[in-house]
Motif scaffolding. Structure first.
Motif, PDB file in Angstrom:
ATOM      1  N   ALA A 186       0.832  -1.203   0.000  1.00 15.26           N
ATOM      2  CA  ALA A 186       0.000   0.000   0.000  1.00 15.26           C
ATOM      3  C   ALA A 186       0.866   1.253   0.000  1.00 15.26           C
ATOM      4  CB  ALA A 186      -0.931  -0.006   1.213  1.00 15.26           C
ATOM      5  N   MET A 187       1.925   1.247   0.795  1.00 16.17           N
ATOM      6  CA  MET A 187       2.799   2.416   0.869  1.00 16.17           C
ATOM      7  C   MET A 187       3.561   2.629  -0.434  1.00 16.17           C
ATOM      8  SD  MET A 187       2.145   3.723   3.803  1.00 16.17           S
ATOM      9  CE  MET A 187       3.482   4.740   4.420  1.00 16.17           C
ATOM     10  N   THR A 188       3.980   1.526  -1.057  1.00 16.74           N
ATOM     11  CA  THR A 188       4.654   1.649  -2.353  1.00 16.74           C
ATOM     12  C   THR A 188       3.723   2.290  -3.384  1.00 16.74           C
ATOM     13  OG1 THR A 188       6.110  -0.245  -1.966  1.00 16.74           O
ATOM     14  CG2 THR A 188       5.699   0.354  -4.263  1.00 16.74           C
ATOM     15  N   GLU A 189       2.479   1.828  -3.415  1.00 15.64           N
ATOM     16  CA  GLU A 189       1.520   2.381  -4.366  1.00 15.64           C
ATOM     17  C   GLU A 189       1.197   3.840  -4.049  1.00 15.64           C
ATOM     18  OE1 GLU A 189       0.533   1.055  -7.168  1.00 15.64           O
ATOM     19  OE2 GLU A 189       1.813  -0.659  -6.707  1.00 15.64           O
ATOM     20  N   LEU A 190       1.068   4.175  -2.779  1.00 18.49           N
ATOM     21  CA  LEU A 190       0.830   5.568  -2.413  1.00 18.49           C
ATOM     22  C   LEU A 190       2.023   6.433  -2.798  1.00 18.49           C
ATOM     23  CD1 LEU A 190      -0.869   4.973   1.032  1.00 18.49           C
ATOM     24  CD2 LEU A 190      -1.918   6.147  -0.923  1.00 18.49           C
ATOM     25  N   GLY A 191       3.238   5.904  -2.612  1.00 19.71           N
ATOM     26  CA  GLY A 191       4.421   6.640  -3.047  1.00 19.71           C
ATOM     27  C   GLY A 191       4.418   6.879  -4.541  1.00 19.71           C
ATOM     28  N   ARG A 192       3.974   5.872  -5.291  1.00 15.02           N
ATOM     29  CA  ARG A 192       3.940   5.982  -6.749  1.00 15.02           C
ATOM     30  C   ARG A 192       2.911   7.026  -7.208  1.00 15.02           C
ATOM     31  NH1 ARG A 192       5.469   1.734  -9.235  1.00 15.02           N
ATOM     32  NH2 ARG A 192       4.420   0.317  -7.767  1.00 15.02           N
ATOM     33  N   TRP A 193       1.678   6.904  -6.726  1.00 17.00           N
ATOM     34  CA  TRP A 193       0.607   7.766  -7.228  1.00 17.00           C
ATOM     35  C   TRP A 193       0.701   9.189  -6.713  1.00 17.00           C
ATOM     36  CZ3 TRP A 193      -1.553   6.276 -11.425  1.00 17.00           C
ATOM     37  CH2 TRP A 193      -1.645   4.918 -11.702  1.00 17.00           C
ATOM     38  N   LEU A 194       1.158   9.357  -5.476  1.00 10.94           N
ATOM     39  CA  LEU A 194       1.344  10.719  -4.970  1.00 10.94           C
ATOM     40  C   LEU A 194       2.521  11.402  -5.673  1.00 10.94           C
ATOM     41  CD1 LEU A 194       0.679  10.068  -1.191  1.00 10.94           C
ATOM     42  CD2 LEU A 194      -0.696  11.530  -2.696  1.00 10.94           C
ATOM     43  N   THR A 195       3.577  10.642  -5.958  1.00 12.48           N
ATOM     44  CA  THR A 195       4.697  11.210  -6.721  1.00 12.48           C
ATOM     45  C   THR A 195       4.255  11.589  -8.118  1.00 12.48           C
ATOM     46  OG1 THR A 195       6.345   9.980  -5.442  1.00 12.48           O
ATOM     47  CG2 THR A 195       7.006  10.751  -7.622  1.00 12.48           C
ATOM     48  N   TYR A 196       3.451  10.743  -8.741  1.00 11.60           N
ATOM     49  CA  TYR A 196       2.919  11.059 -10.075  1.00 11.60           C
ATOM     50  C   TYR A 196       2.212  12.411 -10.066  1.00 11.60           C
ATOM     51  CZ  TYR A 196      -0.050  10.831 -14.212  1.00 11.60           C
ATOM     52  OH  TYR A 196      -0.691  11.124 -15.399  1.00 11.60           O
ATOM     53  N   GLU A 197       1.377  12.627  -9.048  1.00  8.60           N
ATOM     54  CA  GLU A 197       0.668  13.897  -8.954  1.00  8.60           C
ATOM     55  C   GLU A 197       1.638  15.042  -8.676  1.00  8.60           C
ATOM     56  OE1 GLU A 197      -2.440  14.480  -9.558  1.00  8.60           O
ATOM     57  OE2 GLU A 197      -3.201  12.433  -9.730  1.00  8.60           O
ATOM     58  N   ALA A 198       2.641  14.797  -7.840  1.00 12.19           N
ATOM     59  CA  ALA A 198       3.556  15.857  -7.439  1.00 12.19           C
ATOM     60  C   ALA A 198       4.440  16.344  -8.575  1.00 12.19           C
ATOM     61  CB  ALA A 198       4.429  15.380  -6.273  1.00 12.19           C
ATOM     62  N   ILE A 199       4.799  15.465  -9.508  1.00 11.34           N
ATOM     63  CA  ILE A 199       5.736  15.854 -10.573  1.00 11.34           C
ATOM     64  C   ILE A 199       5.027  16.248 -11.862  1.00 11.34           C
ATOM     65  CG2 ILE A 199       7.514  14.361  -9.598  1.00 11.34           C
ATOM     66  CD1 ILE A 199       6.997  12.354 -11.809  1.00 11.34           C
ATOM     67  N   ARG A 200       3.705  16.300 -11.822  1.00 14.41           N
ATOM     68  CA  ARG A 200       2.932  16.566 -13.043  1.00 14.41           C
ATOM     69  C   ARG A 200       3.383  17.843 -13.754  1.00 14.41           C
ATOM     70  NH1 ARG A 200      -2.280  15.022 -14.572  1.00 14.41           N
ATOM     71  NH2 ARG A 200      -2.671  14.090 -12.525  1.00 14.41           N
ATOM     72  N   ASP A 201       3.559  18.942 -13.022  1.00 17.98           N
ATOM     73  CA  ASP A 201       3.947  20.210 -13.642  1.00 17.98           C
ATOM     74  C   ASP A 201       5.259  20.720 -13.049  1.00 17.98           C
ATOM     75  OD1 ASP A 201       3.112  20.763 -11.106  1.00 17.98           O
ATOM     76  OD2 ASP A 201       1.833  22.447 -11.642  1.00 17.98           O
ATOM     77  N   TRP A 202       6.085  19.818 -12.572  1.00 17.59           N
ATOM     78  CA  TRP A 202       7.275  20.166 -11.796  1.00 17.59           C
ATOM     79  C   TRP A 202       8.574  19.866 -12.525  1.00 17.59           C
ATOM     80  CZ3 TRP A 202      10.283  16.595  -8.428  1.00 17.59           C
ATOM     81  CH2 TRP A 202      11.072  17.257  -7.491  1.00 17.59           C
ATOM     82  N   LEU A 203       8.582  18.829 -13.341  1.00 15.38           N
ATOM     83  CA  LEU A 203       9.806  18.441 -14.028  1.00 15.38           C
ATOM     84  C   LEU A 203      10.094  19.391 -15.191  1.00 15.38           C
ATOM     85  CD1 LEU A 203       9.411  14.562 -14.208  1.00 15.38           C
ATOM     86  CD2 LEU A 203      10.720  15.891 -12.555  1.00 15.38           C
ATOM     87  N   PRO A 204      11.287  19.982 -15.246  1.00 10.78           N
ATOM     88  CA  PRO A 204      11.647  20.847 -16.372  1.00 10.78           C
ATOM     89  C   PRO A 204      11.816  20.028 -17.643  1.00 10.78           C
ATOM     90  CG  PRO A 204      13.526  20.535 -14.935  1.00 10.78           C
ATOM     91  CD  PRO A 204      12.360  19.874 -14.253  1.00 10.78           C
ATOM     92  N   THR A 205      11.392  20.571 -18.747  1.00  5.63           N
ATOM     93  CA  THR A 205      11.429  19.837 -20.015  1.00  5.63           C
ATOM     94  C   THR A 205      12.167  20.625 -21.086  1.00  5.63           C
ATOM     95  OG1 THR A 205       9.279  20.763 -20.672  1.00  5.63           O
ATOM     96  CG2 THR A 205       9.265  18.634 -19.520  1.00  5.63           C
TER      97      THR A 205
END
Length: 216
Positions: free
Chosen positions: A35-54
């Protein structure tokens, strides 16, 4: 312009599902870790949505040239899990940021005073000014631990506006401290709970995330 701490609670059904699994006191450690691994995955997905420079460019498809976008490899990405419990979210975060450098910092809380002390610090002496930092920290309770980590990062040249915290459960005391000191922060959490008990545990929370992850 006045900066204000931004706290996001993504309404994703998978985040809600795995939060429910993690909250359940009867969930065994092996399933709690999942559960924690999945929460880490999905919360990170949301956190980096507009954060990673391209960067923009072109590629040649089998048929024709085409515009393309890549994550900029020249901007440093760093993940700083807070030991022990932060390790529970690390696998999920790393699955989305496989090239990020990982620096560990370990803090222990005195159960009587509720004060945190640092017993391990693997942060470098200095970060590049543009470095993006993701902090996996399952519980934002009193705020003592995360405040120490933020102080260490700022001392090493990190811009708080480039920091994103991924948390499973957050409580008002920690959010209030972070807002007062680092209003440019962004926090992504599965839920915000009511408050803390006399021991500084989040209520209803999910118990001790480190103990439940490692079965101790």
């Amino acid at each position: 312009m006045t900066l204000q701490l931004r706290v996001y609670v993504p309404p994703h059904p998978l985040i809600r599902h795995w939060l429910a699994v993690a909250r359940d006191g009867s969930t065994p450690p092996v399933l709690f870790r999942s559960a924690m691994t999945e929460l880490g995955r999905w919360l990170t997905y949301e956190a980096i949505r507009d954060w990673l420079p391209t960067v923009e460019g072109t590629v040649q498809t089998p048929l024709a040239p085409c515009a393309a976008t890549w994550v900029n490899p020249e901007v440093p990405l760093v993940v700083v899990p807070i030991l022990r419990a932060g390790l529970a979210l690390l696998d999920g975060a790393q699955s989305l940021l496989p090239l990020a450098s990982v620096y560990h910092i370990g803090l222990a809380r005195d159960e009587e005073t509720l004060e945190a002390t640092c017993y391990l610090n693997k942060l470098p002496e200095r970060f590049a000014p543009e470095t993006r930092v993701l902090i996996p920290e399952p519980m934002l309770a009193t705020g003592g631990t995360i405040m120490i980590v933020m102080e260490e990062l700022i001392r090493r040249g990190i811009d708080p506006g480039f920091v994103r915290i991924v948390s499973v459960v957050a409580a008002p005391p920690a959010l209030q401290k972070l807002s007062a000191h680092y209003p440019s922060l962004n926090i992504y959490t599965a839920t915000i709970d009511e408050g803390l008990d006399e021991r500084g545990f989040i209520v209803p929370g999910l118990g001790d995330a480190g103990d439940r992850t490692f079965g101790t």
